[in-house]
Design a protein around this motif. Structure first.
Motif, PDB file in Angstrom:
ATOM      1  N   SER A  36     -19.019  14.403 -17.356  1.00  0.00           N
ATOM      2  CA  SER A  36     -18.805  14.430 -15.897  1.00  0.00           C
ATOM      3  C   SER A  36     -20.032  14.996 -15.194  1.00  0.00           C
ATOM      4  O   SER A  36     -20.430  14.503 -14.138  1.00  0.00           O
ATOM      5  N   LYS A  50     -15.044  15.410 -11.700  1.00  0.00           N
ATOM      6  CA  LYS A  50     -14.597  16.806 -11.813  1.00  0.00           C
ATOM      7  C   LYS A  50     -15.180  17.471 -13.049  1.00  0.00           C
ATOM      8  O   LYS A  50     -15.180  16.914 -14.134  1.00  0.00           O
ATOM      9  N   THR A  58     -11.122  15.615 -18.078  1.00  0.00           N
ATOM     10  CA  THR A  58     -11.041  14.193 -17.750  1.00  0.00           C
ATOM     11  C   THR A  58     -10.008  13.533 -18.660  1.00  0.00           C
ATOM     12  O   THR A  58     -10.201  13.478 -19.862  1.00  0.00           O
TER      13      THR A  58
HETATM   14 MG   LIG Z   1     -15.231  15.207 -17.869  1.00  0.00          MG
END
Ligand SMILES: [Mg+2]
Ligand SMILES: Nc1nc2c(ncn2[C@@H]2O[C@H](COP(=O)(O)OP(=O)(O)OP(=O)(O)O)[C@@H](O)[C@H]2O)c(=O)[nH]1
Length: 203
Positions: A36, A50, A58
């Motif tokens: 991410s 996020k 995730t």
């Molecule tokens: Mg992630």
């Protein structure tokens, strides 16, 4: 001009999957490896994907559209998260299998590897899985700012022995090799872009 990323679809369940006739590059790697963060670094935005210090944040397949080229980066859920239940892990595996199945639009899988650690079994398992699916692999070593160049080179060589490709070292914190990674992604998703660049050089 810099590429931009837009989240266009989030998939939690198999029945939410749809076929896009668009080149796709998978981003995959162990939970907490920095997927991410890398998306945010590529997008030059702090909160597109996020980030959390809690592994397993995730839990969906996230499709990001890359403009101006029109291909997708697809962020796969982190694997190897010990604290999630077996049934949850089995659900992720099924979702990923279904996404990969008969999907001729996958150009490559970027496999994110932590630059501080020697090759680990779950990384090797992920690589075998993509090989089994006939998906080319682009190895990337993350969190390069956290290790010394000399230590990183040793790990890089170990991966090169295994994969026969030298991983590109990146840092989402410092932006190290961000432009090189974008170029690599662009020409992998749209091979014609490499020819256009060559022509520009010749002009
Ligand atoms: Mg992630
Ligand atoms: N110093 C440094 N920290 C990083 C870097 N990339 C990620 N991190 C940190 O590593 C932790 C995990 O990063 P994420 O980007 O959420 O990892 P992820 O792979 O998306 O994790 P899951 O969503 O659990 O699969 C966070 O605390 C980040 O701030 C980096 O390049 N340098």
């Amino acid at each position: 001009m810099d590429n931009t990323l837009t989240l266009i679809k989030t998939v939690y369940e198999i029945n939410q999957l749809e076929e896009f006739a668009t080149p796709q590059i998978i981003l995959a790697g162990r939970s907490n490896v920095g997927k991410s963060s890398l998306i945010n670094c590529l997008a030059n935005r702090k909160k597109l994907a996020k980030i959390s210090s809690t592994p397993g944040k995730t839990r969906s397949l996230n499709y990001y559209e890359v403009d101006p080229h029109g291909y997708f980066l697809v962020d796969l859920p982190g694997y190897g998260y010990a604290r999630c239940s077996k049934s949850e892990r089995a659900k992720w595996a099924k979702l990923i299998d279904q996404y990969m199945l008969d999907n001729p639009h996958i150009a490559a899988a970027v496999v994110l590897l932590d630059s501080r650690h020697s090759p680990q079994q779950n990384d090797l398992d992920l690589i075998s899985y993509f090989k089994h699916c006939n998906v080319p692999i682009l190895p990337i070593m993350t969190k390069a700012d956290k290790s010394k160049q000399k230590d990183r080179a040793k790990i890089q060589n170990k991966w090169e022995d295994i994969l026969k490709i030298k991983p590109l070292c990146v840092s989402s914190k410092t932006g190290m090799n961000r432009t090189r990674l974008w170029n690599l992604l662009d020409v992998t998703a749209i091979p014609e872009l490499a020819e256009i660049e060559e022509e520009k050089k010749e002009d």
